[in-house]
Design an enzyme around this catalytic site. Sequence first.
Site, mmCIF file in Angstrom:
data_model
loop_
_atom_site.group_PDB
_atom_site.id
_atom_site.type_symbol
_atom_site.label_atom_id
_atom_site.label_comp_id
_atom_site.label_asym_id
_atom_site.label_seq_id
_atom_site.Cartn_x
_atom_site.Cartn_y
_atom_site.Cartn_z
ATOM 1 C CD GLU A 28 8.611 -5.726 -5.335
ATOM 2 O OE1 GLU A 28 8.776 -5.025 -6.331
ATOM 3 O OE2 GLU A 28 8.654 -5.297 -4.155
ATOM 4 C CG ASN A 59 -5.605 -12.750 -4.143
ATOM 5 O OD1 ASN A 59 -4.809 -12.330 -3.298
ATOM 6 N ND2 ASN A 59 -6.395 -13.801 -3.920
ATOM 7 C CG ASP A 103 -0.528 -5.062 3.483
ATOM 8 O OD1 ASP A 103 -0.071 -3.922 3.625
ATOM 9 O OD2 ASP A 103 -1.050 -5.461 2.430
ATOM 10 C CE LYS A 122 -6.438 -3.406 16.104
ATOM 11 N NZ LYS A 122 -7.613 -2.692 15.613
ATOM 12 C CG ASP A 150 8.237 -2.701 9.240
ATOM 13 O OD1 ASP A 150 7.408 -3.567 8.921
ATOM 14 O OD2 ASP A 150 7.941 -1.503 9.375
ATOM 15 C CD GLU A 200 14.511 -1.145 4.111
ATOM 16 O OE1 GLU A 200 14.421 -1.317 2.891
ATOM 17 O OE2 GLU A 200 15.435 -1.589 4.800
HETATM 18 C C1 LIG Z 1 2.852 -2.893 2.807
HETATM 19 S S1 LIG Z 1 2.893 -2.719 1.137
HETATM 20 C C2 LIG Z 1 4.591 -2.959 0.630
HETATM 21 C C3 LIG Z 1 4.881 -2.429 -0.723
HETATM 22 C C4 LIG Z 1 6.325 -2.606 -1.204
HETATM 23 N N1 LIG Z 1 6.691 -3.996 -1.238
HETATM 24 C C5 LIG Z 1 7.305 -1.807 -0.389
HETATM 25 O O1 LIG Z 1 8.148 -2.405 0.273
HETATM 26 O O2 LIG Z 1 7.215 -0.571 -0.379
HETATM 27 C C6 LIG Z 1 2.154 -4.249 0.718
HETATM 28 C C7 LIG Z 1 1.601 -4.231 -0.660
HETATM 29 O O3 LIG Z 1 1.156 -5.535 -0.959
HETATM 30 C C8 LIG Z 1 -0.035 -5.445 -1.709
HETATM 31 N N2 LIG Z 1 -0.759 -6.711 -1.516
HETATM 32 C C9 LIG Z 1 -1.222 -7.193 -0.341
HETATM 33 N N3 LIG Z 1 -1.805 -8.381 -0.523
HETATM 34 C C10 LIG Z 1 -1.711 -8.657 -1.856
HETATM 35 C C11 LIG Z 1 -2.146 -9.744 -2.654
HETATM 36 N N4 LIG Z 1 -2.789 -10.780 -2.116
HETATM 37 N N5 LIG Z 1 -1.896 -9.709 -3.966
HETATM 38 C C12 LIG Z 1 -1.256 -8.653 -4.527
HETATM 39 N N6 LIG Z 1 -0.807 -7.585 -3.814
HETATM 40 C C13 LIG Z 1 -1.044 -7.588 -2.492
HETATM 41 C C14 LIG Z 1 -0.747 -4.238 -1.136
HETATM 42 O O4 LIG Z 1 -1.654 -3.681 -2.055
HETATM 43 C C15 LIG Z 1 0.418 -3.306 -0.824
HETATM 44 O O5 LIG Z 1 0.675 -2.418 -1.881
#
Ligand SMILES: C[S@@+](CC[C@H](N)C(=O)[O-])C[C@H]1O[C@@H](n2cnc3c(N)ncnc32)[C@H](O)[C@@H]1O
Length: 315
Positions: free
Chosen positions: A116, A168, A191, A195, A227, A297
């Site tokens: 995940e 990352n 994320d 924009k 979403d 969600e």
């Molecule tokens: C919007 S949150 C969604 C979290 C979870 N999947 C949920 O549905 O509740 C997106 C997550 O992805 C992580 N994230 C974004 N870009 C990432 C990357 N390049 N590598 C690892 N994690 C990342 C962020 O830190 C954040 O916690």
Amino acid sequence: MTSSQADPAPADSGQADPASVDSGTPDTGAPDSGDHRRAPRQGRAVEDPTFYRAEPVSFVRRGERMTSGQQRAWDTMHQQLLIEVPRHHASTSVLPDAQIDVPAAFDHPEHPLTVEIGSGLGEATAHAAQQHPERNFLAVEVYTPGLAKLMEEVERRGLTNVRVMQANAPEVLDVVLQPGQVDELWIFFSDPWHKKRHHKRRLITDAFAARAARVLRPGGAWRLATDWSNYAEQMREIIEASEEFNNEHLGERAGEDSPLTDIRRQEIEKREAEPDFVDERGGWAPRFEGRTLTSFEDKALKAGRNIFDLTARRL
Ligand SMILES: C[S@@+](CC[C@H](N)C(=O)[O-])C[C@H]1O[C@@H](n2cnc3c(N)ncnc32)[C@H](O)[C@@H]1O
């Protein structure tokens, strides 16, 4: 995560917010405005911790403060759960020639591996790992309190099939995971970078699809949920354009059954309503039954947004 219509959502939703977060450059101490519109000058990408190669990273670092429970879980569990990563130019980077045996980090290396990416607070991984002790789960996340929260849950539920990696994601796919090693790859509520000028920071791109294809076994599944309709369309486009994946639900839930048709006819997501809009293409998966309802969600649903699921099958 898109639990707010701000771009991106507030930090407490687990989503990066450039205005309220700290820098993505903790190693260097260099300030990070959160505005990565300018590409690095030629030759600088490798030293710029907000870039991986020529790509801006898809996250901004948020506050690292943990609750006492998270801190305790981190202190007691990280040696057992955290797969250490040799770093490159940033604290979330991966040394390009790092050699990490992910299956060997599990009690049962022979079990199928679900990865995940962007696991946030770890709700989906913890839930699925409890449901499926016969599978291994690797959570990849950059946000320390999120990983600590997952460690807390692993301990509370007595799970033995979860490991975590703080890095990352594109670098994990390029360097850490080996070809065909992954049975399922999950990215839920990536994320959205609402924009237009920030779209280049979105994680799901054609290049990312190639990375996903490299690590997934033939027949393996790449599951996505979002979403944010504009990002959902981008994901569908990428999957259907890829020669390495099939959209498992090609053409399904089109027209009046499409969540896209429904949402576009409403004034939501900072758009005007388009009463005559019809999504003729469809391609949306039913809600993945293995995906628990996360707090993120739940907020999105309460805000009136639709959820788009996609399943890409590795050819
Ligand atoms: C919007 S949150 C969604 C979290 C979870 N999947 C949920 O549905 O509740 C997106 C997550 O992805 C992580 N994230 C974004 N870009 C990432 C990357 N390049 N590598 C690892 N994690 C990342 C962020 O830190 C954040 O916690």
